[in-house]
Write a protein that holds these residues in place. Sequence first.
Motif, PDB file in Angstrom:
ATOM      1  N   LYS A 129      -1.589  21.361  43.383  1.00 42.27           N
ATOM      2  CA  LYS A 129      -2.277  22.563  42.915  1.00 42.27           C
ATOM      3  C   LYS A 129      -2.162  23.684  43.946  1.00 42.27           C
ATOM      4  CE  LYS A 129      -6.074  22.792  40.766  1.00 42.27           C
ATOM      5  NZ  LYS A 129      -7.499  22.771  40.422  1.00 42.27           N
ATOM      6  N   THR A 130      -2.153  24.896  43.458  1.00 45.98           N
ATOM      7  CA  THR A 130      -2.109  26.057  44.352  1.00 45.98           C
ATOM      8  C   THR A 130      -3.333  26.936  44.149  1.00 45.98           C
ATOM      9  OG1 THR A 130      -0.833  27.315  42.717  1.00 45.98           O
ATOM     10  CG2 THR A 130       0.412  26.062  44.355  1.00 45.98           C
ATOM     11  N   ARG A 131      -4.319  26.444  43.421  1.00 44.34           N
ATOM     12  CA  ARG A 131      -5.496  27.242  43.081  1.00 44.34           C
ATOM     13  C   ARG A 131      -6.371  27.499  44.298  1.00 44.34           C
ATOM     14  NH1 ARG A 131      -8.784  30.643  41.243  1.00 44.34           N
ATOM     15  NH2 ARG A 131     -10.021  30.342  39.351  1.00 44.34           N
ATOM     16  N   PHE A 132      -6.655  28.766  44.544  1.00 45.49           N
ATOM     17  CA  PHE A 132      -7.684  29.119  45.519  1.00 45.49           C
ATOM     18  C   PHE A 132      -8.420  30.335  44.990  1.00 45.49           C
ATOM     19  CE2 PHE A 132      -4.335  31.970  46.741  1.00 45.49           C
ATOM     20  CZ  PHE A 132      -4.953  33.081  47.289  1.00 45.49           C
TER      21      PHE A 132
ATOM     22  N   ALA B 196     -19.964  30.228  35.645  1.00 51.16           N
ATOM     23  CA  ALA B 196     -19.127  31.241  36.298  1.00 51.16           C
ATOM     24  C   ALA B 196     -17.865  31.580  35.497  1.00 51.16           C
ATOM     25  CB  ALA B 196     -18.734  30.763  37.692  1.00 51.16           C
ATOM     26  N   GLY B 197     -17.597  30.799  34.448  1.00 52.38           N
ATOM     27  CA  GLY B 197     -16.393  31.035  33.657  1.00 52.38           C
ATOM     28  C   GLY B 197     -15.155  30.396  34.247  1.00 52.38           C
ATOM     29  N   PHE B 198     -15.338  29.355  35.066  1.00 59.08           N
ATOM     30  CA  PHE B 198     -14.212  28.685  35.718  1.00 59.08           C
ATOM     31  C   PHE B 198     -13.953  27.301  35.135  1.00 59.08           C
ATOM     32  CE2 PHE B 198     -15.506  31.194  39.738  1.00 59.08           C
ATOM     33  CZ  PHE B 198     -14.771  32.285  39.308  1.00 59.08           C
TER      34      PHE B 198
ATOM     35  N   ASN C  42      -6.270  24.152  32.085  1.00 53.79           N
ATOM     36  CA  ASN C  42      -5.603  25.315  32.680  1.00 53.79           C
ATOM     37  C   ASN C  42      -5.956  25.390  34.167  1.00 53.79           C
ATOM     38  OD1 ASN C  42      -4.602  27.824  33.453  1.00 53.79           O
ATOM     39  ND2 ASN C  42      -5.254  28.850  31.576  1.00 53.79           N
ATOM     40  N   SER C  43      -5.038  24.962  35.021  1.00 51.55           N
ATOM     41  CA  SER C  43      -5.301  24.907  36.457  1.00 51.55           C
ATOM     42  C   SER C  43      -5.450  26.288  37.090  1.00 51.55           C
ATOM     43  CB  SER C  43      -4.172  24.144  37.172  1.00 51.55           C
ATOM     44  OG  SER C  43      -2.929  24.797  36.984  1.00 51.55           O
TER      45      SER C  43
ATOM     46  N   HIS D  86      -9.415  26.729  35.892  1.00 52.16           N
ATOM     47  CA  HIS D  86     -10.359  25.675  36.255  1.00 52.16           C
ATOM     48  C   HIS D  86     -10.496  25.533  37.773  1.00 52.16           C
ATOM     49  CE1 HIS D  86     -12.771  22.224  35.134  1.00 52.16           C
ATOM     50  NE2 HIS D  86     -12.182  21.526  36.091  1.00 52.16           N
ATOM     51  N   VAL D  87     -11.715  25.418  38.239  1.00 53.04           N
ATOM     52  CA  VAL D  87     -11.986  25.286  39.674  1.00 53.04           C
ATOM     53  C   VAL D  87     -12.639  23.934  39.947  1.00 53.04           C
ATOM     54  CG1 VAL D  87     -13.276  26.199  41.643  1.00 53.04           C
ATOM     55  CG2 VAL D  87     -12.240  27.767  39.997  1.00 53.04           C
ATOM     56  N   THR D  88     -12.085  23.204  40.892  1.00 54.26           N
ATOM     57  CA  THR D  88     -12.657  21.930  41.312  1.00 54.26           C
ATOM     58  C   THR D  88     -13.265  22.079  42.704  1.00 54.26           C
ATOM     59  OG1 THR D  88     -10.645  21.137  42.422  1.00 54.26           O
ATOM     60  CG2 THR D  88     -10.819  20.749  40.047  1.00 54.26           C
ATOM     61  N   ILE D  89     -14.070  21.114  43.092  1.00 52.06           N
ATOM     62  CA  ILE D  89     -14.666  21.149  44.430  1.00 52.06           C
ATOM     63  C   ILE D  89     -13.571  21.134  45.494  1.00 52.06           C
ATOM     64  CG2 ILE D  89     -16.032  19.837  46.099  1.00 52.06           C
ATOM     65  CD1 ILE D  89     -17.953  19.131  43.910  1.00 52.06           C
TER      66      ILE D  89
END
Length: 401
Positions: free
Chosen positions: A200-203, A322-324, A329-330, A333-336
Amino acid sequence: MPYMNMTKTAILSLPVTDKRVKYSDKGGAKSVPGLKLHVLPSGEKIYYFRKSINGKVVEKKLGNFISLSVENARKMALEYSNTSAYEIHTNYDNMTFDELFDKHIKLFENEVLTGSKREESLKAAERYYRIHIKGILGKKKIGSFTFEDATRFSSNQGAEKGYAIHNLCLTTLKSMFNKSGVPFNPFQRVKKVEEAPYRKTRFLSQDEIAKLLGAALTEPKTYQDVIIALLLTAQRKSSVFGMEWKELNMDACLWYIPAHRYKGNREHVVPLCEELMQILRRRQAEESSDTKFVFPSPRDRGKPLSNKSGVGSFWDRIIKRAGFYDPGNSKIHVTIRDLRRTAATYQYLASKDIRAVAQLLGHRNLNTTAWVYTISNTDALKPMHQKSVDSMLNAIKNKSE
């Protein structure tokens, strides 16, 4: 029966015929009497050990050439050349995966007691086996389980449950065979799935961080505080959720995570910023002495906050607010875990020091830090990119003049 000095190269060059051909290991300095290799018409090559016991010739299958090296086949043959050892090892033929796992867990528990393994790793192994392995392999006998069976099982795991479960289960299964003294391992040459394409590259952007913290304001203070602690320490959620007061040096603003609670089974020291210290001092003043945890569970103060972040958890409520929330959809979507990546990314953008980020995260391999956590912010790259473009264009312009 033809003979040969068994080496990997020699075995690979053996011809395949329409009949089974048996070879004896002979002629080499390390050759072992009784070790045989059967070459089947299908092309499969299988090691056997043959010995006369009490006047009866017994031949035992050792393993497939693909999953068992020549060195290990010879080692097994030497063990079986002793009658008592042979009789002991034949017990593995009827052992089930459930029985092997029970033996593995007993050894694992001893390692936890001696401090060489973490209790968290033990619980993870139990969880992976119970959920992903037991129902499929539990009653199967390990003696008749082949490399092809192992490959098929692992491939199905990857296809049905994803690369992460595939790799975690494979690690557990390999460890079960290797650490329990079983003289063969059908999973030994099954390879993990390369994780790089799936990372994942989500930040979170600054606006997203503000939105997340705003969505947490309706939650109990402990949940708000632990989210900030995750962001300001860049540590794994298991470490932050399980933080104990005795691990903190409040005067030096340092957090000493003990080896038994840290990945890699080594102590890790984390610097604590003043913003987090203010939260910790407040919590210390507010907390009673009935708990050792900085973030105790609201249901049982003798335990830390639950690691769970699924449906119904405080994290689930916050990201929906928060709408995440969008598991499919990565990019949304926000994970810990994304909080750790977010903290590391901002650390890198501020310092441009990959080694400092790796030290904060507790990584031994800089590639892990670079690949997984330091995702560059394109907005921050724009001025640097423009500067390099201007430099190239100026060079071209000067040369043409």
